[in-house]
Structures are given as structure tokens and as C-alpha cells.
Motif scaffolding. Structure first.
Motif, PDB file in Angstrom:
ATOM      1  N   ASN A 123       0.820  -1.214   0.000  1.00  0.00           N
ATOM      2  CA  ASN A 123       0.000   0.000   0.000  1.00  0.00           C
ATOM      3  C   ASN A 123       0.854   1.264   0.000  1.00  0.00           C
ATOM      4  N   ASN A 124       2.091   1.146  -0.475  1.00  0.00           N
ATOM      5  CA  ASN A 124       3.012   2.274  -0.436  1.00  0.00           C
ATOM      6  C   ASN A 124       3.717   2.489  -1.768  1.00  0.00           C
ATOM      7  N   ILE A 125       4.206   3.716  -1.922  1.00  0.00           N
ATOM      8  CA  ILE A 125       5.125   4.058  -3.001  1.00  0.00           C
ATOM      9  C   ILE A 125       6.502   4.189  -2.354  1.00  0.00           C
ATOM     10  N   ILE A 126       7.484   3.551  -2.956  1.00  0.00           N
ATOM     11  CA  ILE A 126       8.873   3.663  -2.505  1.00  0.00           C
ATOM     12  C   ILE A 126       9.595   4.557  -3.511  1.00  0.00           C
ATOM     13  N   VAL A 127      10.201   5.649  -3.044  1.00  0.00           N
ATOM     14  CA  VAL A 127      10.935   6.540  -3.945  1.00  0.00           C
ATOM     15  C   VAL A 127      12.431   6.426  -3.668  1.00  0.00           C
ATOM     16  N   ARG A 128      13.214   6.570  -4.725  1.00  0.00           N
ATOM     17  CA  ARG A 128      14.667   6.557  -4.625  1.00  0.00           C
ATOM     18  C   ARG A 128      15.227   7.535  -5.631  1.00  0.00           C
ATOM     19  N   PRO A 129      16.312   8.201  -5.381  1.00  0.00           N
ATOM     20  CA  PRO A 129      17.023   8.255  -4.122  1.00  0.00           C
ATOM     21  C   PRO A 129      16.154   8.811  -2.997  1.00  0.00           C
ATOM     22  N   VAL A 130      16.676   8.683  -1.792  1.00  0.00           N
ATOM     23  CA  VAL A 130      15.998   9.228  -0.619  1.00  0.00           C
ATOM     24  C   VAL A 130      15.852  10.740  -0.816  1.00  0.00           C
ATOM     25  N   ALA A 131      14.654  11.255  -0.526  1.00  0.00           N
ATOM     26  CA  ALA A 131      14.378  12.677  -0.758  1.00  0.00           C
ATOM     27  C   ALA A 131      15.335  13.575   0.025  1.00  0.00           C
ATOM     28  N   ASP A 132      15.877  14.578  -0.674  1.00  0.00           N
ATOM     29  CA  ASP A 132      16.815  15.503  -0.042  1.00  0.00           C
ATOM     30  C   ASP A 132      16.153  16.811   0.395  1.00  0.00           C
ATOM     31  N   GLY A 133      14.861  16.883   0.267  1.00  0.00           N
ATOM     32  CA  GLY A 133      14.138  18.097   0.641  1.00  0.00           C
ATOM     33  C   GLY A 133      12.649  17.846   0.606  1.00  0.00           C
ATOM     34  N   VAL A 134      11.882  18.908   0.731  1.00  0.00           N
ATOM     35  CA  VAL A 134      10.425  18.824   0.686  1.00  0.00           C
ATOM     36  C   VAL A 134       9.983  18.864  -0.772  1.00  0.00           C
ATOM     37  N   TYR A 135       9.131  17.921  -1.153  1.00  0.00           N
ATOM     38  CA  TYR A 135       8.631  17.863  -2.527  1.00  0.00           C
ATOM     39  C   TYR A 135       7.117  17.725  -2.528  1.00  0.00           C
ATOM     40  N   SER A 136       6.505  18.345  -3.517  1.00  0.00           N
ATOM     41  CA  SER A 136       5.082  18.173  -3.792  1.00  0.00           C
ATOM     42  C   SER A 136       5.003  17.366  -5.074  1.00  0.00           C
ATOM     43  N   ALA A 137       4.318  16.240  -5.015  1.00  0.00           N
ATOM     44  CA  ALA A 137       4.344  15.309  -6.147  1.00  0.00           C
ATOM     45  C   ALA A 137       2.936  14.885  -6.546  1.00  0.00           C
ATOM     46  N   PRO A 138       2.400  15.436  -7.641  1.00  0.00           N
ATOM     47  CA  PRO A 138       1.108  14.969  -8.143  1.00  0.00           C
ATOM     48  C   PRO A 138       1.199  13.515  -8.624  1.00  0.00           C
ATOM     49  N   LEU A 139       0.228  12.732  -8.219  1.00  0.00           N
ATOM     50  CA  LEU A 139       0.131  11.330  -8.631  1.00  0.00           C
ATOM     51  C   LEU A 139      -1.155  11.157  -9.414  1.00  0.00           C
ATOM     52  N   TYR A 140      -1.031  10.784 -10.671  1.00  0.00           N
ATOM     53  CA  TYR A 140      -2.185  10.451 -11.502  1.00  0.00           C
ATOM     54  C   TYR A 140      -2.300   8.928 -11.488  1.00  0.00           C
ATOM     55  N   TYR A 141      -3.494   8.442 -11.188  1.00  0.00           N
ATOM     56  CA  TYR A 141      -3.638   6.998 -11.036  1.00  0.00           C
ATOM     57  C   TYR A 141      -5.040   6.527 -11.400  1.00  0.00           C
ATOM     58  N   PHE A 142      -5.158   5.207 -11.574  1.00  0.00           N
ATOM     59  CA  PHE A 142      -6.459   4.578 -11.765  1.00  0.00           C
ATOM     60  C   PHE A 142      -6.992   4.198 -10.392  1.00  0.00           C
ATOM     61  N   GLN A 143      -8.248   4.569 -10.131  1.00  0.00           N
ATOM     62  CA  GLN A 143      -8.842   4.277  -8.842  1.00  0.00           C
ATOM     63  C   GLN A 143      -9.812   3.098  -8.950  1.00  0.00           C
ATOM     64  N   ALA A 144     -10.010   2.429  -7.823  1.00  0.00           N
ATOM     65  CA  ALA A 144     -10.933   1.297  -7.758  1.00  0.00           C
ATOM     66  C   ALA A 144     -12.364   1.765  -8.037  1.00  0.00           C
TER      67      ALA A 144
END
Length: 198
Positions: A123-144
Motif C-alpha cells: 500500500n506504499n510508493i517507494i521513492v529513490r534516491p531518498v528525498a533531499d528536501g520537501v517535494y510536492s508530487a502529483p500522482l495520476y492513477y487509476f482508482q478502484a
């Protein structure tokens, strides 16, 4: 009759299959009833459909914020699959979706930098590299598909393709009553209804 509510869908399934005993509630016990089979078939139809169906009606978006040091971000509860995930900056930076193994192979240490890739794990998103600051990240996805119930009497799929619900539920009912021949008949109708969805 227009099938535009959960109750009307149940009635239409009962009329189509022509089996009164399939409509009884799970709590209504009487000799010969197949308890709640219609409501269960609708739920199973929803599960079947959202495994493979990806249409524009299922697309949505949310913005995920993560801070320095974050590597794991919780997915929305209705998440099925990702369309696009990017860092909202100028210019935008699209995060590449990859397998969990590849994400960790390419970025094996905890060094911080601007995230470049992501993987879905549970139930998670894993991001790499490890974030070096504060980010705002829009996620477009298919919903149930929002499941039908006595409190959620309609959804976009019932409005747009009630025949897909009807035929998909009939497939599940035929499996329940062990009528393998009729499964193929209803599957043909269901596959065509799904194919015609945009």
C-alpha cells in the motif's frame, strides 16, 4: 427498465436468471434459498472488472507531499495502478516507475538526492534516491470502482455500462450454481460490454 441503482440491478439479475431463491439476504434462512448470491455476485463482478479495466472514468489524481529523508509514502486507499508521478517544480521531473528490485539496485544506499524513480510495494510508493528536501508530487492513477451497496446505490460504471454489471454478475452466479455452459454465454456478453467501454 433503466438499471440505475443497486436495487434495480439486483432485480434485473433476478429477472434475467429467473431464480427467486438467489435474491434472499444472507440473514434470511429458509429451505432451498441460496443466501445472498446476487449481492455476492455483484461484489465479485466488481473485483473481476477492476482487475483489468482501465478507462478514463477510473482516472483521478492527488498530490503527495514528502519531506527530506522520506522513502515510503502511503498510497490512496482507492489506488489500483499509477499513470504518472512527478515532482511539481520548474521544469517538472517525471519519476520513472520501475520494479522494487530495480529501484533498490539502482539506488542501494541511503544517500539523499532528488527522487528519480518509484516502485509500488503493498500500500506504499517507494521513492529513490531518498528525498533531499520537501517535494510536492502529483500522482495520476487509476482508482478502484466504488463498490455498490445499500448506502452507495450507484457509481460511474453502473451509470455508463449497467450491462457490464448485469453480465458480469451472471457469470459469477453461474459459477455459484455450477452451470459451466451458461458461464461462457454470459462471458461473451460481458466481454463485449467491457470492450465497448471507452
Amino acid at each position: 427498465m433503466s438499471i440505475d441503482t443497486y436495487a434495480k440491478l439486483q432485480s434485473e439479475i433476478q429477472d434475467t436468471i429467473d431464480r427467486d431463491d438467489l435474491l434472499a439476504d444472507v440473514t434470511a434462512y429458509s429451505s432451498g434459498n441460496i443466501e445472498g448470491a446476487i449481492t455476492r455476485s455483484i461484489s465479485r463482478c466488481e473485483i473481476r472488472t477492476q482487475r483489468t479495466l482501465r478507462t478514463r472514468d477510473m482516472e483521478t489524481s492527488t498530490t503527495i507531499a514528502f519531506a527530506s529523508g522520506d522513502t515510503t509514502i502511503a498510497l490512496p486507499a482507492d489506488f489500483l495502478s499509477a499513470r504518472m508521478f512527478y515532482l511539481d517544480q520548474d521544469p517538472i521531473s517525471i519519476l520513472k516507475q520501475d520494479s522494487l528490485e530495480n529501484v533498490f539496485s539502482k539506488h542501494p544506499n541511503q544517500a539523499t538526492s532528488q527522487p528519480q524513480s518509484f516502485a509500488v510495494s503493498g500500500n506504499n510508493i517507494i521513492v529513490r534516491p531518498v528525498a533531499d528536501g520537501v517535494y510536492s508530487a502529483p500522482l495520476y492513477y487509476f482508482q478502484a470502482i466504488p463498490p455498490l451497496s445499500t448506502t452507495n446505490v450507484s457509481n460511474w460504471l453502473l451509470d455508463k455500462a449497467s450491462d457490464a454489471y448485469l453480465y458480469g454478475s451472471c457469470i459469477e452466479l453461474m459459477a455459484h450454481v455450477h452451470n459451466d455452459v451458461r458461464i461462457q454465454v454470459w462471458k461473451g456478453f460481458y466481454d463485449e460490454a467491457i470492450r465497448l467501454l471507452e
